[in-house]
Design an enzyme around this catalytic site. Structure first.
Site, PDB file in Angstrom:
ATOM      1  N   SER A 105      44.466  52.244  62.846  1.00 21.28           N
ATOM      2  CA  SER A 105      43.493  52.664  63.855  1.00 21.28           C
ATOM      3  C   SER A 105      42.385  51.622  63.908  1.00 21.28           C
ATOM      4  O   SER A 105      41.461  51.641  63.101  1.00 21.28           O
ATOM      5  CB  SER A 105      42.919  54.039  63.503  1.00 21.28           C
ATOM      6  N   LYS A 180      44.174  56.309  70.797  1.00 22.50           N
ATOM      7  CA  LYS A 180      43.819  56.818  69.473  1.00 22.50           C
ATOM      8  C   LYS A 180      42.314  57.079  69.379  1.00 22.50           C
ATOM      9  O   LYS A 180      41.878  58.050  68.745  1.00 22.50           O
ATOM     10  CB  LYS A 180      44.250  55.834  68.381  1.00 22.50           C
ATOM     11  N   LYS A 248      34.833  55.126  60.393  1.00 22.34           N
ATOM     12  CA  LYS A 248      35.225  53.822  60.931  1.00 22.34           C
ATOM     13  C   LYS A 248      35.806  53.965  62.328  1.00 22.34           C
ATOM     14  O   LYS A 248      35.472  53.208  63.246  1.00 22.34           O
ATOM     15  CB  LYS A 248      36.227  53.161  59.984  1.00 22.34           C
TER      16      LYS A 248
END
Length: 307
Positions: A105, A180, A248
């Protein structure tokens, strides 16, 4: 043995990154009969996969030398770039026509940069981040969002089906990582909303287990609710999706949103909650541990009640 053909050649697979997600994903490839070469900075992880039938590599370059499709599942874009492009990186060993499938990701900007750099070396790329966490990585039912060329996707899709169930080509390179980011907004903001509901109901004095049973079949029911409420009631914050990793991801969301002028007030608030928890030493907790942020504010702990 399950085989994968391109022009009559059996495709060999590589997998770099054997963490919470990458290890079970690699195991599923092995269980499907694929020839898999693995690498991780954790030697014990390599040895575990070798014990299950994988070939262990001493470097990403060695993975490239022995693989037609190389999967990466790493924490950050910098890590992906490192294993691909540094000395002893994948591109030092990969053959022309090889395919890199990054399942990490990372930001769409980084993903596109990587795809462009690989293309100059004659290597194709798909960005294919996943959703579903460790449980779905283990049982091979991940949702996989793919960006890249359709012909490359069609070559790789049979392999992806060993790791996921809902596999969708969203668009060109970078589109998988963008999907995502949207997924991470929905998951993490939902966890925050769920936490607000749980702390309110719990401190009001009702049986949370019964409340959960009452609402899960209605409009408020969701996969997030079903995955996280039972663990919260058990006070089980062992990470399936770590707080720092989700922070993150939400940082990538905010950076992308800022670059295209999209205000995201809810996401920004959840990111600040994660920063608070990380400062409180909870970076490695599951993101369902966000409930602890609300518990600290309310000076009350949510617990399941024994029947």
């Amino acid at each position: 043995m399950k085989t994968f053909y391109n022009g009559g050649n059996h495709m060999k697979l590589g997998f770099i990154g054997l963490g919470i997600m990458g290890k079970p994903m690699s195991i599923n490839l092995l269980n499907s009969g694929y020839d898999v070469t693995v690498f991780d900075i954790n030697q014990l992880a390599i040895e575990e996969l070798v014990g299950k039938g994988a070939h262990g590599a001493k470097s990403p370059k060695e993975v490239g030398e022995n693989s037609d499709i190389i999967f990466t599942m790493l924490p950050k874009g910098e890590h992906v770039k490192s294993v691909l492009f540094n000395e002893s990186g994948v591109i030092e060993g990969a053959k022309g026509g090889a395919i890199v499938v990054d399942m990490s990701s990372i930001s769409p900007v980084q993903s596109k940069e990587i795809a462009d750099a690989l293309e100059t070396k004659g290597i194709e790329m798909l960005d294919a981040p996943v959703s579903g966490g460790e449980p779905k990585a283990i049982d091979g039912t991940l949702a996989i969002m793919v960006g890249g060329k359709e012909d490359v996707y069609e070559k790789v899709k049979p392999v992806l089906q060993s790791m996921g169930r809902d596999i969708t080509l969203v668009g060109d390179n970078g589109c998988g990582t963008t999907a995502k980011l949207a997924n991470q907004i929905l998951v993490n903001v939902h966890i925050a909303a769920m936490s607000e509901a749980l702390i309110l109901a719990s401190k009001a004095g009702i049986n949370i287990s019964k409340m959960y049973d009452a609402i899960r079949g209605g409009l408020a029911g969701s996969a997030v609710l079903d995955a996280k409420v039972p663990l919260i009631l058990e006070r089980n914050f062992v990470a399936g999706g770590r707080i720092d990793i989700n922070a993150k991801d939400l940082t990538n969301v905010m950076d992308t949103a800022d670059s295209i002028g999209v205000p995201l007030p809810l996401t920004s608030q959840v990111l600040e909650m994660y920063h608070s928890l990380m400062a409180d030493g909870k970076a490695a907790d599951d993101h369902g541990g966000l409930i602890q942020f609300y518990e600290k504010l309310a000076n009350f702990e949510v617990k399941g009640e024994k029947e």
